[in-house]
Scaffold this motif. Structure first.
Motif, PDB file in Angstrom:
ATOM      1  N   LYS A  67       8.498  40.105 -44.666  1.00 22.72           N
ATOM      2  CA  LYS A  67       7.549  39.977 -43.561  1.00 22.72           C
ATOM      3  C   LYS A  67       6.296  40.813 -43.797  1.00 22.72           C
ATOM      4  CE  LYS A  67       9.488  43.635 -40.623  1.00 22.72           C
ATOM      5  NZ  LYS A  67      10.069  43.945 -39.295  1.00 22.72           N
ATOM      6  N   ASN A  68       6.302  41.625 -44.845  1.00 22.93           N
ATOM      7  CA  ASN A  68       5.134  42.416 -45.234  1.00 22.93           C
ATOM      8  C   ASN A  68       4.663  41.981 -46.621  1.00 22.93           C
ATOM      9  OD1 ASN A  68       5.197  44.146 -42.906  1.00 22.93           O
ATOM     10  ND2 ASN A  68       6.943  45.178 -43.832  1.00 22.93           N
ATOM     11  N   SER A  69       3.408  42.258 -46.922  1.00 26.51           N
ATOM     12  CA  SER A  69       2.878  41.933 -48.245  1.00 26.51           C
ATOM     13  C   SER A  69       3.479  42.880 -49.282  1.00 26.51           C
ATOM     14  CB  SER A  69       1.352  42.059 -48.252  1.00 26.51           C
ATOM     15  OG  SER A  69       0.764  41.093 -47.402  1.00 26.51           O
ATOM     16  N   LEU A  70       3.848  42.340 -50.429  1.00 25.33           N
ATOM     17  CA  LEU A  70       4.412  43.142 -51.505  1.00 25.33           C
ATOM     18  C   LEU A  70       3.294  43.692 -52.389  1.00 25.33           C
ATOM     19  CD1 LEU A  70       7.397  40.848 -52.574  1.00 25.33           C
ATOM     20  CD2 LEU A  70       7.420  42.760 -50.977  1.00 25.33           C
ATOM     21  N   PRO A  71       3.543  44.801 -53.094  1.00 27.19           N
ATOM     22  CA  PRO A  71       2.515  45.364 -53.997  1.00 27.19           C
ATOM     23  C   PRO A  71       2.429  44.557 -55.284  1.00 27.19           C
ATOM     24  CG  PRO A  71       4.512  46.676 -54.082  1.00 27.19           C
ATOM     25  CD  PRO A  71       4.737  45.667 -52.995  1.00 27.19           C
ATOM     26  N   ILE A  72       2.061  43.283 -55.136  1.00 22.40           N
ATOM     27  CA  ILE A  72       1.930  42.364 -56.264  1.00 22.40           C
ATOM     28  C   ILE A  72       0.511  41.799 -56.241  1.00 22.40           C
ATOM     29  CG2 ILE A  72       2.785  40.241 -57.329  1.00 22.40           C
ATOM     30  CD1 ILE A  72       5.443  40.721 -55.875  1.00 22.40           C
TER      31      ILE A  72
END
Length: 222
Positions: free
Chosen positions: A41-46
């Motif tokens: 549900k959150n943006s990943l560090p990608i």
């Protein structure tokens, strides 16, 4: 936002499951493919704007796959911006459900979500939400009772020993009543936010329709 180490966490989960397949007496050829799917549900560090990404072990220049046993799929809900009427694939269909499921009604699903599998999924989610509201009501009542009993105990320790039993009974009764009131109000508000109608909430909680409409107005005014 997710912590920078989250990709390592995904790789650790994959490695742990992959290694767990073998005992000391077994051989490497018995290892089966392990696929890890992460719905966030959150943006990943990608460093990508795509909501869906598929990771494998490949050669850096020619992109040859070393071994397809490692499969990690990530679905980042904040990056999924498709409207319901533009959905064309099963992946988009389920991603839309994961992101917007709490706001859907299985009786009036928009196209192309109006299919049996999604209707059933939304229905199950609604039932789970109602059960969760019942748990919240119980927990609110329990917390209120414990708070008031603790207050009575503290009074006893500073010298107010007289009427100890009466005070505890009174505190328990007040706590239960207050807990019920707070818990029911919270349940009603959560139900309203989930899109349930006044009649359904009345049947679940026993709260009068007039009180539900009052809480509905207060919620909108905030």
């Amino acid at each position: 936002e997710m912590a920078d180490y989250f990709p390592k966490r995904l790789l650790y989960y994959w490695a742990k499951n992959y290694q767990a397949q073998l005992r000391e007496s077994e051989q490497y050829h018995k290892l089966e493919k392990v696929t890890l799917i992460c719905v966030s549900k959150n943006s990943l560090p990608i460093a990508t704007t795509r909501y869906y990404n598929h990771f494998q072990v490949v050669e850096a220049n020619d992109k040859l796959t070393l071994c397809d046993d490692l499969q990690i799929h990530t679905i980042e809900l904040p990056k999924f911006l498709a409207a319901s009427d533009t959905i064309a694939t099963p992946l988009e269909l389920w991603t839309y459900f994961f992101k917007h499921g709490e706001d859907l009604d299985d009786r009036i699903l928009p196209e192309p979500l109006a299919v049996p599998v999604i209707q059933q999924a939304v229905k199950e989610l609604t039932m789970f939400t109602q059960d969760q509201m019942q748990r919240e009501l119980y927990e609110a009542r329990l917390k209120a009772t414990l708070d008031y009993n603790s207050m009575m105990y503290e009074k006893e320790m500073i010298g107010l020993k007289k009427g100890k039993e009466e005070g505890l009974k009174e505190g328990e009764q007040i706590g239960i009543q207050k807990g019920e009131q707070i818990g029911i109000q919270k349940t009603v508000v959560n139900a309203l936010k989930s899109g349930l109608d006044v009649d359904t909430i009345h049947k679940i909680t026993g709260v009068s329709k007039e009180e539900i409409r009052k809480l509905q107005k207060q919620t909108k005014d905030r």
